[in-house]
Design a protein around this motif. Structure first.
Motif, mmCIF file in Angstrom:
data_model
loop_
_atom_site.group_PDB
_atom_site.id
_atom_site.type_symbol
_atom_site.label_atom_id
_atom_site.label_comp_id
_atom_site.label_asym_id
_atom_site.label_seq_id
_atom_site.Cartn_x
_atom_site.Cartn_y
_atom_site.Cartn_z
ATOM 1 N N TRP A 110 93.810 5.980 -36.117
ATOM 2 C CA TRP A 110 93.071 7.236 -36.170
ATOM 3 C C TRP A 110 93.797 8.304 -36.988
ATOM 4 O O TRP A 110 93.619 9.503 -36.759
ATOM 5 C CB TRP A 110 92.796 7.763 -34.752
ATOM 6 C CG TRP A 110 92.348 6.719 -33.793
ATOM 7 C CD1 TRP A 110 93.068 6.180 -32.772
ATOM 8 C CD2 TRP A 110 91.081 6.031 -33.787
ATOM 9 N NE1 TRP A 110 92.334 5.231 -32.112
ATOM 10 C CE2 TRP A 110 91.119 5.109 -32.717
ATOM 11 C CE3 TRP A 110 89.926 6.115 -34.566
ATOM 12 C CZ2 TRP A 110 90.049 4.276 -32.408
ATOM 13 C CZ3 TRP A 110 88.864 5.274 -34.258
ATOM 14 C CH2 TRP A 110 88.935 4.374 -33.202
ATOM 15 N N ALA A 111 94.586 7.872 -37.962
ATOM 16 C CA ALA A 111 95.396 8.812 -38.743
ATOM 17 C C ALA A 111 94.535 9.802 -39.516
ATOM 18 O O ALA A 111 94.926 10.961 -39.704
ATOM 19 C CB ALA A 111 96.304 8.046 -39.703
ATOM 20 N N TYR A 112 93.377 9.365 -39.978
ATOM 21 C CA TYR A 112 92.515 10.237 -40.781
ATOM 22 C C TYR A 112 91.717 11.221 -39.928
ATOM 23 O O TYR A 112 91.098 12.145 -40.469
ATOM 24 C CB TYR A 112 91.558 9.400 -41.626
ATOM 25 C CG TYR A 112 92.221 8.752 -42.818
ATOM 26 C CD1 TYR A 112 92.249 9.391 -44.054
ATOM 27 C CD2 TYR A 112 92.837 7.509 -42.702
ATOM 28 C CE1 TYR A 112 92.865 8.805 -45.152
ATOM 29 C CE2 TYR A 112 93.451 6.916 -43.792
ATOM 30 C CZ TYR A 112 93.465 7.567 -45.016
ATOM 31 O OH TYR A 112 94.088 6.986 -46.095
ATOM 32 N N ASP A 113 91.714 11.026 -38.612
ATOM 33 C CA ASP A 113 90.935 11.879 -37.721
ATOM 34 C C ASP A 113 91.801 12.823 -36.896
ATOM 35 O O ASP A 113 91.304 13.813 -36.365
ATOM 36 C CB ASP A 113 90.103 11.015 -36.757
ATOM 37 C CG ASP A 113 89.213 10.037 -37.494
ATOM 38 O OD1 ASP A 113 88.490 10.478 -38.402
ATOM 39 O OD2 ASP A 113 89.248 8.835 -37.175
ATOM 40 N N ALA A 114 93.077 12.499 -36.749
ATOM 41 C CA ALA A 114 93.947 13.278 -35.879
ATOM 42 C C ALA A 114 94.375 14.580 -36.553
ATOM 43 O O ALA A 114 94.449 14.680 -37.774
ATOM 44 C CB ALA A 114 95.180 12.464 -35.507
ATOM 45 N N ASP A 115 94.654 15.568 -35.726
ATOM 46 C CA ASP A 115 95.197 16.830 -36.228
ATOM 47 C C ASP A 115 96.715 16.769 -36.340
ATOM 48 O O ASP A 115 97.300 17.393 -37.233
ATOM 49 C CB ASP A 115 94.803 17.966 -35.288
ATOM 50 C CG ASP A 115 93.289 18.144 -35.218
ATOM 51 O OD1 ASP A 115 92.694 18.536 -36.236
ATOM 52 O OD2 ASP A 115 92.710 17.865 -34.145
ATOM 53 N N PHE A 116 97.352 16.012 -35.440
ATOM 54 C CA PHE A 116 98.801 15.844 -35.463
ATOM 55 C C PHE A 116 99.148 14.380 -35.241
ATOM 56 O O PHE A 116 98.484 13.682 -34.470
ATOM 57 C CB PHE A 116 99.477 16.679 -34.369
ATOM 58 C CG PHE A 116 99.395 18.168 -34.581
ATOM 59 C CD1 PHE A 116 100.349 18.838 -35.322
ATOM 60 C CD2 PHE A 116 98.347 18.890 -34.024
ATOM 61 C CE1 PHE A 116 100.259 20.206 -35.515
ATOM 62 C CE2 PHE A 116 98.247 20.260 -34.206
ATOM 63 C CZ PHE A 116 99.214 20.926 -34.963
ATOM 64 N N VAL A 117 100.196 13.933 -35.922
ATOM 65 C CA VAL A 117 100.734 12.594 -35.721
ATOM 66 C C VAL A 117 102.130 12.732 -35.121
ATOM 67 O O VAL A 117 102.988 13.419 -35.695
ATOM 68 C CB VAL A 117 100.814 11.806 -37.038
ATOM 69 C CG1 VAL A 117 101.345 10.391 -36.777
ATOM 70 C CG2 VAL A 117 99.454 11.756 -37.728
ATOM 71 N N VAL A 118 102.352 12.097 -33.986
ATOM 72 C CA VAL A 118 103.688 12.081 -33.388
ATOM 73 C C VAL A 118 104.487 10.979 -34.072
ATOM 74 O O VAL A 118 104.127 9.801 -33.988
ATOM 75 C CB VAL A 118 103.618 11.849 -31.869
ATOM 76 C CG1 VAL A 118 105.022 11.797 -31.274
ATOM 77 C CG2 VAL A 118 102.793 12.940 -31.201
ATOM 78 N N VAL A 119 105.548 11.371 -34.753
ATOM 79 C CA VAL A 119 106.333 10.440 -35.572
ATOM 80 C C VAL A 119 107.733 10.303 -34.994
ATOM 81 O O VAL A 119 108.486 11.291 -34.958
ATOM 82 C CB VAL A 119 106.418 10.923 -37.025
ATOM 83 C CG1 VAL A 119 107.243 9.951 -37.865
ATOM 84 C CG2 VAL A 119 105.027 11.084 -37.627
ATOM 85 N N PRO A 120 108.123 9.100 -34.543
ATOM 86 C CA PRO A 120 109.519 8.893 -34.149
ATOM 87 C C PRO A 120 110.386 8.770 -35.403
ATOM 88 O O PRO A 120 109.976 8.162 -36.397
ATOM 89 C CB PRO A 120 109.478 7.591 -33.365
ATOM 90 C CG PRO A 120 108.287 6.858 -33.920
ATOM 91 C CD PRO A 120 107.296 7.905 -34.329
ATOM 92 N N ALA A 121 111.566 9.342 -35.370
ATOM 93 C CA ALA A 121 112.465 9.301 -36.525
ATOM 94 C C ALA A 121 113.902 9.282 -36.033
ATOM 95 O O ALA A 121 114.212 9.793 -34.951
ATOM 96 C CB ALA A 121 112.223 10.508 -37.431
ATOM 97 N N HIS A 122 114.782 8.691 -36.842
ATOM 98 C CA HIS A 122 116.183 8.590 -36.434
ATOM 99 C C HIS A 122 117.052 9.538 -37.251
ATOM 100 O O HIS A 122 116.778 9.809 -38.421
ATOM 101 C CB HIS A 122 116.700 7.157 -36.577
ATOM 102 C CG HIS A 122 116.843 6.680 -37.990
ATOM 103 N ND1 HIS A 122 115.786 6.245 -38.747
ATOM 104 C CD2 HIS A 122 117.942 6.581 -38.790
ATOM 105 C CE1 HIS A 122 116.204 5.892 -39.949
ATOM 106 N NE2 HIS A 122 117.509 6.093 -40.005
ATOM 107 N N THR A 123 118.080 10.032 -36.604
ATOM 108 C CA THR A 123 119.014 10.943 -37.244
ATOM 109 C C THR A 123 120.258 10.180 -37.683
ATOM 110 O O THR A 123 120.468 9.022 -37.304
ATOM 111 C CB THR A 123 119.428 12.060 -36.274
ATOM 112 O OG1 THR A 123 120.236 11.504 -35.230
ATOM 113 C CG2 THR A 123 118.200 12.730 -35.662
#
Length: 382
Positions: free
Chosen positions: A165-178
């Motif tokens: 649903w990437a094209y429909d969502a307002d925000f994407v929760v993205v995990p990322a590493h430091t």
């Protein structure tokens, strides 16, 4: 020990059955007949009905307009949604909201939770990694700008594949590493400088997105930098996927039962033949195993209960059964339906396509068997 669902959980399931009662699994074109997506967006009308029934805010506390229920209640609702192949981001939105509530800052909770619970803001989660086979948290790097303290902006770079649903969502929760090896969760607006989406399509015909991030700047308020937040969110997503697989499998077994009870050979319903009955019984056993392992995982998440293994162990067991079980259920259904299983005017082929997508979502059975083995190696039993 009481294994029954609470009145609140049962009420949520009953409300879900009412909302999903009028949903047709073939409301969009068949994925077998389309070269792209089966629809431009998810079912917005159904989304509005879910919001009106307070089913989008199940896990949200009452102070933010929610019901304050738990993962078990969410899985009961997801189970009902899968029976009709409901085309809504209910799992992703609910899990993201729960993570924001559990680990996000006060300002982020105030800004987001009530709007998302009313269906005005839609959230999804990038949980497949760069290729779908590697850990999602390693696909994107996150670094905080120097010299501005804890309130400094974060910079994200990387690629996440198959974002639902990437094209429909307002925000994407993205995990990322430091660089220090921590995992953070960034709430990235779908329309943002440095962000690009590439079309991908699931076996069910839904449009996914390859999320490309190039020096994407996110404010500190929209980044969750709390140990364990991503692991908790991932476990909830995986358990919810198991609930979807269970609901789909139960509907498919019922379709098989109804068909074989009416289809006759040699003057008798094929359901009375021993070979057919044995196959149906085996699939019923699969579903009951899927169910018991699902509720064990959901209960561990909801109660934060201690066990011989971390909660990830119960989640892995549930996903192993869900992946293998839903595949066997739909394959047996195809066999028992004969040519009807491939008929695009009959809904079984849609369930088969969705089942394949769920089987591989967030890792196939083999990946979770490996994860379970690692947990057993580090947490010996007995």
């Amino acid at each position: 020990m009481d294994f029954t669902f609470s009145e609140e959980q049962q009420a949520a399931a009953e409300a879900a059955r009412g909302v999903f009662a009028g949903v047709a699994p073939d409301a969009v074109p068949s994925p077998a007949l389309t070269t792209g997506a089966v629809a431009d967006e998810f079912d917005r009308a159904l989304w509005a009905r879910l919001a009106d029934a307070d089913l989008l805010s199940l896990l949200v506390a009452e102070e933010y307009g929610g019901a304050g229920l738990d993962a078990v209640a969410l899985c009961l609702v997801l189970r009902e949604s899968a029976k009709v192949l409901a085309r809504v981001p209910l799992l992703e939105n609910s899990a993201a909201m729960a993570a924001v509530q559990a680990y996000g800052g006060p300002e982020l909770r105030r800004e987001l939770l009530e709007r998302a619970g009313r269906g005005e803001t839609v959230l999804t989660v990038a949980a497949s990694g760069r290729t779908g086979h590697d850990p999602a948290e390693l696909a994107v790097t996150a670094r905080q700008e120097e010299g501005e303290g804890e309130g400094a902006d974060w910079i994200l770079d990387g690629v996440q594949t198959a974002v639902p649903w990437a094209y429909d969502a307002d925000f994407v929760v993205v995990p990322a590493h430091t660089a220090a090896g921590r995992t953070v969760l960034a709430l990235v607006p779908r329309v943002h400088d440095g962000l690009a989406l590439g079309e991908q399509f699931s076996t069910s015909g839904e449009r996914l997105g390859e999320l490309r991030l190039e020096s994407v700047r996110i404010t500190a308020r929209d980044v969750i930098d709390v140990e364990g937040a991503w692991e908790w969110l991932r476990d909830l997503l995986t358990t919810g996927t198991c609930a979807l697989a269970l609901g789909l499998g139960e509907r498919v077994l019922r379709m098989s039962s109804e068909y074989t009870s009416k289809r006759e050979q040699f003057g008798f319903p094929v359901a009375t033949f021993q070979a057919v009955a044995v196959q149906a019984a085996d699939r019923y056993i699969d579903l009951r195993a899927m169910e018991v392992t699902l509720w064990q995982a959901a209960w561990r998440i909801a109660a934060a209960a201690r066990g011989a293994l971390p909660v990830a162990g119960d989640v892995a067991v549930a996903k192993i059964w869900a992946s293998e079980g839903v595949r066997r259920v739909v394959q047996t259904a195809q066999h028992l339906h004969g040519g009807f299983g491939a008929d695009v005017d009959y809904p079984l082929h849609r369930y088969h396509a969705w089942a394949k997508h769920l089987e591989l979502s967030l890792g196939p059975a083999a990946a979770h068997e490996e994860a379970l083995g690692d947990l057993l190696a580090t947490h010996p039993l007995g």
